[in-house]
Design an enzyme around this catalytic site. Structure first.
Site, short mmCIF file in Angstrom:
data_model
loop_
_atom_site.label_atom_id
_atom_site.label_comp_id
_atom_site.label_asym_id
_atom_site.label_seq_id
_atom_site.Cartn_x
_atom_site.Cartn_y
_atom_site.Cartn_z
CE LYS A 189 72.50 125.17 158.72
NZ LYS A 189 71.87 124.12 158.17
CB THR A 246 68.47 125.52 156.98
OG1 THR A 246 69.94 125.50 156.40
CG2 THR A 246 68.22 124.55 157.88
#
Length: 336
Positions: A189, A246
């Site tokens: 990610k 994120t």
């Protein structure tokens, strides 16, 4: 009360120290950097990486690794991913048989394509290794903002022990046996978050970000399941949950670095500006290596690598993603 050795004194190690001492545990914090330990001893605050989070007077700070390991009920390995192997190598001679190490860093080693828990198991074979991951910025954990994460272990009793040590009314912990899936979601990610940041730096909008998040998790799940991870893991806390936070937050070093690259900075200039380890840069080549090893299509990961290491203009990379061959979204079903 548990006795805990915190191996690493950066922002995440500091936030978890704050959390664990508030839970009533005794924490000893280790760093290889003497200046960092002196600062913490004097101020009880990580002034450069997590200002405003004041640690309890009961916390012990040391540069003596043995003092932070021997007799501890639990070790938390909180060093940046590029230093996981070297730190684990140092731990080999001081960790007791069966001692638990919880890795909280996120990454894949570029030259070996090993996850961080696999590295720890190789370097410290006598340890019981677990992972802790999920959408959890240190800046928010250190303020007691409600957070939910997952702990992965091959042994249920170890996962439940860690769950009991960390969990409190503002820090909810789930358990999972899928250590590999958790680590892959957490590491990959960061690469997609770089792409999301690049899109922001180019001035693109919410539509672009949503596309990157959605197609990014598809790429991660495609690779993760091919490697043996469980599909549901990638649509849980350490997958889509961590990816959303994120890609969306300015707390994210990866997103901030991506924004700078989108504005024309080189990779090195962006990392210098952020002033902390940008994990996605270190995981990008490994992610591409895994994609090629398992013959998995990962176009976002490919374009991020071309921008970071191939000198490709970011705007051109986005254009190439948009102009790829026509695809179907659901490929394993037939039309009626």
């Amino acid at each position: 009360m548990a006795k805990i050795g915190m191996i690493g004194a950066g922002s995440w190690g500091t936030a978890l120290t704050w959390l664990l001492t508030n839970n009533g545990h005794q924490v000893t914090v280790w760093s290889a950097l003497a200046d960092e330990i002196t600062m913490l001893q004097e101020k009880h605050e990580q002034t450069s990486k997590l200002p405003g989070v004041i640690l309890d007077d009961s916390v012990v700070f040391t540069t003596d690794l043995k003092a932070a390991v021997e007799g501890m009920d639990l070790l938390v390995l909180a060093v940046p991913s590029p230093f996981t192997r070297s730190t684990a190598h140092q731990l080999k001679d001081v960790v007791a048989q069966g001692q638990i190490i919880v890795n909280v860093a996120k990454g894949v080693e570029e030259n070996t394509l090993m996850t961080l828990s696999q590295i720890i198991e190789e370097e410290v074979p006598q340890a019981e290794v677990a992972v802790l991951s999920g959408p959890s910025h240190a800046e928010e954990v250190g303020k007691g903002i409600p957070t939910t994460i997952v702990v992965g272990s091959k042994k249920k009793e170890i996962a439940e022990k860690i769950q009991g040590i960390f969990m409190n009314p503002v820090f909810r912990v789930y358990t999972s046996p899928d250590v590999l899936g958790i680590e892959l979601g957490a590491a990959l990610k960061n690469v997609v978050a770089l792409a999301a940041g690049v899109a922001d730096g180019l001035g693109y909008g919410d539509n672009t970000k949503a596309a990157l998040i959605t197609r990014g998790i598809t790429e991660i799940a495609r690779l993760g399941t091919a490697m043996g991870g469980r599909r549901e893991t990638f649509f849980g806390l350490s997958g889509i949950g961590d990816l959303i936070v994120t890609c969306a937050s300015m707390h994210s070093r990866n997103r901030r670095a991506g924004i700078l690259i989108g504005k024309g900075y080189t990779m090195e200039e962006a990392m210098n500006e952020v002033k902390m380890v940008v994990e996605g840069v270190y995981s990008a080549k490994a992610a591409l290596g895994l994609a090629r090893k398992y013959e998995i299509s990962m176009p976002i990961i490919e374009q991020v690598n071309l921008v970071l290491f191939g000198g490709k203009p970011a705007k051109e990379a986005v254009a190439d993603l948009m102009l790829r061959d026509k695809k179907v979204e659901i490929s394993d079903t037939e039309w009626e």
